[in-house]
Every structure is written in structure tokens, then in C-alpha cells.
Design a protein around this motif. Structure first.
Motif, PDB file in Angstrom:
ATOM      1  N   GLY A 307     -17.337   5.613  -3.021  1.00 32.83           N
ATOM      2  CA  GLY A 307     -15.898   5.365  -3.060  1.00 32.83           C
ATOM      3  C   GLY A 307     -15.511   4.211  -2.164  1.00 32.83           C
ATOM      4  N   ALA A 308     -14.620   3.351  -2.653  1.00 30.30           N
ATOM      5  CA  ALA A 308     -14.112   2.229  -1.857  1.00 30.30           C
ATOM      6  C   ALA A 308     -12.744   1.845  -2.396  1.00 30.30           C
ATOM      7  N   ARG A 309     -11.784   1.703  -1.499  1.00 26.78           N
ATOM      8  CA  ARG A 309     -10.421   1.358  -1.900  1.00 26.78           C
ATOM      9  C   ARG A 309      -9.769   0.469  -0.850  1.00 26.78           C
ATOM     10  N   PHE A 310      -8.949  -0.472  -1.320  1.00 27.43           N
ATOM     11  CA  PHE A 310      -8.101  -1.208  -0.399  1.00 27.43           C
ATOM     12  C   PHE A 310      -7.035  -0.265   0.152  1.00 27.43           C
ATOM     13  N   CYS A 311      -6.611  -0.538   1.380  1.00 27.79           N
ATOM     14  CA  CYS A 311      -5.621   0.311   2.043  1.00 27.79           C
ATOM     15  C   CYS A 311      -4.210  -0.250   1.973  1.00 27.79           C
ATOM     16  N   ASN A 312      -4.056  -1.433   1.393  1.00 30.97           N
ATOM     17  CA  ASN A 312      -2.724  -2.009   1.228  1.00 30.97           C
ATOM     18  C   ASN A 312      -2.759  -3.010   0.073  1.00 30.97           C
ATOM     19  N   PRO A 313      -1.598  -3.394  -0.459  1.00 27.01           N
ATOM     20  CA  PRO A 313      -1.559  -4.295  -1.620  1.00 27.01           C
ATOM     21  C   PRO A 313      -2.087  -5.696  -1.330  1.00 27.01           C
ATOM     22  N   GLU A 314      -2.111  -6.087  -0.062  1.00 28.01           N
ATOM     23  CA  GLU A 314      -2.603  -7.420   0.297  1.00 28.01           C
ATOM     24  C   GLU A 314      -4.127  -7.478   0.380  1.00 28.01           C
ATOM     25  N   GLY A 315      -4.765  -6.328   0.524  1.00 30.35           N
ATOM     26  CA  GLY A 315      -6.218  -6.298   0.641  1.00 30.35           C
ATOM     27  C   GLY A 315      -6.729  -6.687   2.011  1.00 30.35           C
ATOM     28  N   THR A 316      -5.917  -6.496   3.049  1.00 34.44           N
ATOM     29  CA  THR A 316      -6.344  -6.850   4.406  1.00 34.44           C
ATOM     30  C   THR A 316      -7.090  -5.708   5.102  1.00 34.44           C
ATOM     31  N   ALA A 317      -7.200  -4.574   4.438  1.00 35.41           N
ATOM     32  CA  ALA A 317      -7.969  -3.451   4.979  1.00 35.41           C
ATOM     33  C   ALA A 317      -8.537  -2.664   3.807  1.00 35.41           C
ATOM     34  N   PHE A 318      -9.709  -2.073   4.011  1.00 32.13           N
ATOM     35  CA  PHE A 318     -10.265  -1.217   2.970  1.00 32.13           C
ATOM     36  C   PHE A 318     -11.002  -0.038   3.593  1.00 32.13           C
ATOM     37  N   ALA A 319     -11.218   0.987   2.764  1.00 34.23           N
ATOM     38  CA  ALA A 319     -11.862   2.224   3.201  1.00 34.23           C
ATOM     39  C   ALA A 319     -13.066   2.497   2.312  1.00 34.23           C
ATOM     40  N   VAL A 320     -14.087   3.120   2.895  1.00 34.27           N
ATOM     41  CA  VAL A 320     -15.350   3.366   2.194  1.00 34.27           C
ATOM     42  C   VAL A 320     -15.851   4.761   2.540  1.00 34.27           C
ATOM     43  N   THR A 321     -16.428   5.437   1.549  1.00 32.51           N
ATOM     44  CA  THR A 321     -17.163   6.665   1.830  1.00 32.51           C
ATOM     45  C   THR A 321     -18.407   6.703   0.951  1.00 32.51           C
ATOM     46  N   GLY A 322     -19.312   7.628   1.262  1.00 28.66           N
ATOM     47  CA  GLY A 322     -20.577   7.683   0.543  1.00 28.66           C
ATOM     48  C   GLY A 322     -21.090   9.098   0.405  1.00 28.66           C
ATOM     49  N   PHE A 323     -22.123   9.240  -0.397  1.00 27.01           N
ATOM     50  CA  PHE A 323     -22.731  10.546  -0.663  1.00 27.01           C
ATOM     51  C   PHE A 323     -23.185  11.199   0.642  1.00 27.01           C
ATOM     52  N   GLU A 324     -22.695  12.421   0.848  1.00 27.30           N
ATOM     53  CA  GLU A 324     -23.006  13.245   2.016  1.00 27.30           C
ATOM     54  C   GLU A 324     -22.460  12.673   3.325  1.00 27.30           C
ATOM     55  N   LEU A 325     -21.587  11.679   3.256  1.00 26.57           N
ATOM     56  CA  LEU A 325     -20.886  11.238   4.464  1.00 26.57           C
ATOM     57  C   LEU A 325     -19.713  12.182   4.722  1.00 26.57           C
ATOM     58  N   ASN A 326     -19.507  12.543   5.968  1.00 21.35           N
ATOM     59  CA  ASN A 326     -18.355  13.378   6.313  1.00 21.35           C
ATOM     60  C   ASN A 326     -17.282  12.561   7.023  1.00 21.35           C
ATOM     61  N   GLU A 327     -17.180  11.301   6.617  1.00 22.01           N
ATOM     62  CA  GLU A 327     -16.176  10.413   7.193  1.00 22.01           C
ATOM     63  C   GLU A 327     -15.791   9.343   6.184  1.00 22.01           C
ATOM     64  N   ILE A 328     -14.617   8.775   6.407  1.00 25.14           N
ATOM     65  CA  ILE A 328     -14.157   7.607   5.661  1.00 25.14           C
ATOM     66  C   ILE A 328     -14.131   6.444   6.648  1.00 25.14           C
ATOM     67  N   ILE A 329     -14.868   5.396   6.335  1.00 27.59           N
ATOM     68  CA  ILE A 329     -15.003   4.260   7.243  1.00 27.59           C
ATOM     69  C   ILE A 329     -13.933   3.221   6.907  1.00 27.59           C
ATOM     70  N   LEU A 330     -13.218   2.772   7.929  1.00 29.25           N
ATOM     71  CA  LEU A 330     -12.145   1.803   7.748  1.00 29.25           C
ATOM     72  C   LEU A 330     -12.579   0.416   8.223  1.00 29.25           C
ATOM     73  N   TYR A 331     -12.172  -0.599   7.467  1.00 32.98           N
ATOM     74  CA  TYR A 331     -12.421  -1.993   7.825  1.00 32.98           C
ATOM     75  C   TYR A 331     -11.098  -2.748   7.781  1.00 32.98           C
ATOM     76  N   HIS A 332     -10.889  -3.628   8.768  1.00 32.64           N
ATOM     77  CA  HIS A 332      -9.663  -4.421   8.830  1.00 32.64           C
ATOM     78  C   HIS A 332     -10.008  -5.902   8.925  1.00 32.64           C
ATOM     79  N   GLN A 333      -9.200  -6.715   8.280  1.00 31.62           N
ATOM     80  CA  GLN A 333      -9.410  -8.160   8.307  1.00 31.62           C
ATOM     81  C   GLN A 333      -9.085  -8.716   9.688  1.00 31.62           C
ATOM     82  N   VAL A 334      -9.919  -9.649  10.153  1.00 31.07           N
ATOM     83  CA  VAL A 334      -9.708 -10.261  11.470  1.00 31.07           C
ATOM     84  C   VAL A 334      -9.594 -11.773  11.316  1.00 31.07           C
TER      85      VAL A 334
END
Length: 334
Positions: A307-334
Motif C-alpha cells: 500500500g502507498a498513498r499520497f497524504c495531500n493533493p499536492e503530493g508533498t507527503a506520502f504513506a507506505v505499508t507492507g506485508f506483515e508491517l505493523n506500521e504506516i511509514i510517512l515520508y515528507h518532501q524536503v
């Protein structure tokens, strides 16, 4: 350039399902909702933009009938007058208020006919037009629900019958288009795509034939279809006629999720190969061509990303998860 930030914890790990992450940004409240499927339940988390202040809720698949109550997908459908959280499962389709606090509609799949030996389930969710929610099924049918501005009087208004293989994903147009233009695309296990125009009666605009592999994720932006495939390719089609405009070998293994940021044209792809990539889409008016360029890559080591999705309409942040992960990893544009 994106940088990894704080992770959002999940109460249960994510299953290896196509498009197994949904995000609903709520800028007015300065938080976002995240949803990921784990077996018979959906983990729903609200968190601030930096991943702090998490609140959890578990939604269970409706039970009854034969077989286990397995959820196949969860997604928010944002319509002009209303937002619903929709769950697709082996049993049927559940629709909730956006925070998951109350179920407003249930549609059972019991009455549908499936071929001998075929599992009957729902998969592929999108809201389109002014008041429609579309959900795919393993028979290849797409169920169209008419959703009122409020209340529970949701009705099945139409069934779209153009696919002969199970639906894998549904994408709705992310930008405003002229009346009658393509605003919905459906994909199936054979790689076939159908492009539709919504209305009181949905109209088939074009059909893109079966491919050499499954189309697992599909998006629609400014008249462009972005489709992700089991061979790791991303293909861009013109929605109006189904013409292939660009193709890129994006990943070494099966693509599990695509997303598009409507305000920037950024495309996010995630696959079994542990990589998440950000691409830029751009129309070149002088040559009437469509350009796709690589912008950024992240690796979640030893993880089958599902799973992977942008967190806003501008695409300056996105979230990722994976099989058997118990977390959602966040990334932000710098």
C-alpha cells in the motif's frame, strides 16, 4: 526529495492485498485518517501530519453465510456532498461514516451468480460523479450505488457488465472534466481496462484489451489513465480513446499500488520489490505528448510493499505499508 518521518502504528499488520492502504486528509482538523486491511478487520488510525496523537479503531467484516468474513479492500470515497468509508469483502460491501463510527449501508453478495469453483468477493472501490460509489466484484461486474447527500437510503442503481475476469481496481477522475468525458476506469485480472462516463446511466467510452499480465492498480488524472501491472510496468493511456501514450519498466516485481496527486501530477508506485517511486507526469502541448519522469525512490528493506498513498493533493507527503508491517511509514518532501 523526500525524507522518512515518524511512523504511524497499526494494531495489526497489513495483508498482502492490492492497494492495501487508504488515506483521508482532513486539513481543517490538521490530521489524517489511515486504513489498512488485516484479515477480517480494518485498522483505522487518525494521526497528526507528523504521525503523533494517534487514535485507533478496528472495523470488523460483517459475518454470516458461508466462508470466513475476509476484507479485501478499504477506501474512502469523497463525493461532493459526502464522504464514506467503504469496505469490500468476501461477504459484501459495507459503507461507514468517514470516521468509522457508524455503518450506514450493507450490501450482501449472496444473490450474485459465480462460476463453479469461483470465490465470490468484492474488490475495487471508487466514488465518481456527483453521487455514485462503484465497487467491483470477482464475477467482473461493477456495482454502482446511488448515494444521497445524507441518510441511509443508498441504492444499487446499475450493474456494469463488460469484464470477464475479477475486478482488481477502480479509478475515478481526480480533476474536473467536461460533461460526458471519461471519469471512471475499471481494471481486471486479465489486464483489461474499461473506461466509463458516469451519469444517470453509465456509458462505456472505450475498452483496452487484455494484457500479458494483471493490472493491479489504476488511476485517472486529467484524461490520462495510469495503470500498474504484475510485470512491474506502468502504462499511460489516453482515456478518451485508449491509446497507449507511454510505458516504463518501473519495478522489478509486481506493482501493488499506484496513486496520483491531482494538483501536481505526481505519480506514486509501490511494488513487491521493496521500492516506492515518485514520478512526474506532464503534458507537452507543443508535441501533444505525455512525459513521465522519475523523481524519487525509497526502499523499505525486506518488505513486500502492498500500500502507498499520497497524504495531500499536492503530493508533498506520502504513506507506505507492507506485508506483515505493523506500521504506516510517512515520508515528507524536503
Amino acid at each position: 526529495m523526500y525524507r522518512r518521518e515518524r511512523s504511524v502504528p497499526l494494531r495489526g499488520s497489513s495483508l498482502a492485498l492490492y492497494n492495501n492502504l487508504a488515506v483521508l486528509p482532513l486539513p481543517a482538523k490538521r490530521l489524517s485518517y489511515f486504513a489498512s486491511v488485516h484479515g477480517a478487520s480494518v485498522g483505522l488510525v487518525s494521526a497528526a501530519a507528523d504521525g503523533t496523537g494517534c487514535a485507533h479503531r478496528q472495523l470488523q467484516a460483517r459475518e454470516g453465510g458461508l466462508g470466513p468474513p475476509i476484507v479485501t479492500q478499504a477506501a474512502w470515497c469523497e463525493l461532493p456532498s459526502r464522504t464514506l468509508l467503504v469496505l469490500a469483502s468476501w461477504k459484501g460491501i459495507q459503507m461507514y461514516e468517514p470516521d468509522g463510527s457508524a455503518m450506514v449501508y450493507w450490501h450482501a453478495l449472496d444473490g450474485m451468480e459465480a462460476s463453479a469453483g469461483m470465490l465470490l468477493f468484492a474488490r475495487g472501490i471508487a466514488g465518481t460523479g456527483l453521487h455514485f460509489v462503484c465497487v467491483g466484484t470477482s464475477t467482473g461486474s461493477v456495482l454502482v450505488f446511488d448515494v444521497p447527500a445524507k441518510g441511509t437510503n443508498i441504492t444499487l442503481s446499475e450493474v456494469l457488465e463488460q469484464h470477464s475476469s475479477p475486478i482488481t481496481d477502480i479509478g475515478a477522475e481526480l480533476c474536473e472534466q467536461p460533461e460526458g468525458a471519461a471519469d471512471l476506469v475499471t481494471a481486471d485480472d486479465s489486464g483489461a481496462l474499461c473506461v466509463w462516463g458516469s451519469g444517470e446511466t453509465f456509458r462505456l467510452i472505450t475498452k483496452i484489451p487484455t494484457s500479458d499480465c494483471t493490472c493491479s492498480s489504476v488511476k485517472l488524472w486529467n484524461g490520462v489513465i495510469a495503470a500498474g501491472y504484475g510485470n512491474g510496468q506502468i502504462r499511460l493511456y489516453e482515456a478518451a480513446h485508449g491509446t497507449l501514450r507511454a510505458q516504463v519498466n518501473a519495478h522489478a516485481r509486481w506493482i501493488y499500488a499506484l496513486d496520483l496527486a491531482p494538483l501536481s501530477g505526481k505519480l506514486l508506485s509501490a511494488a513487491e520489490d521493496s521500492f516506492v517511486r515518485v514520478w512526474g507526469l506532464r503534458h507537452k502541448a507543443d508535441t501533444d505528448s505525455l512525459e513521465i519522469t522519475h523523481c524519487h525512490t525509497e526502499c523499505v528493506t525486506d518488505t513486500q510493499i502492498c500500500g502507498a498513498r499520497f497524504c495531500n493533493p499536492e503530493g508533498t507527503a506520502f504513506a507506505v505499508t507492507g506485508f506483515e508491517l505493523n506500521e504506516i511509514i510517512l515520508y515528507h518532501q524536503v
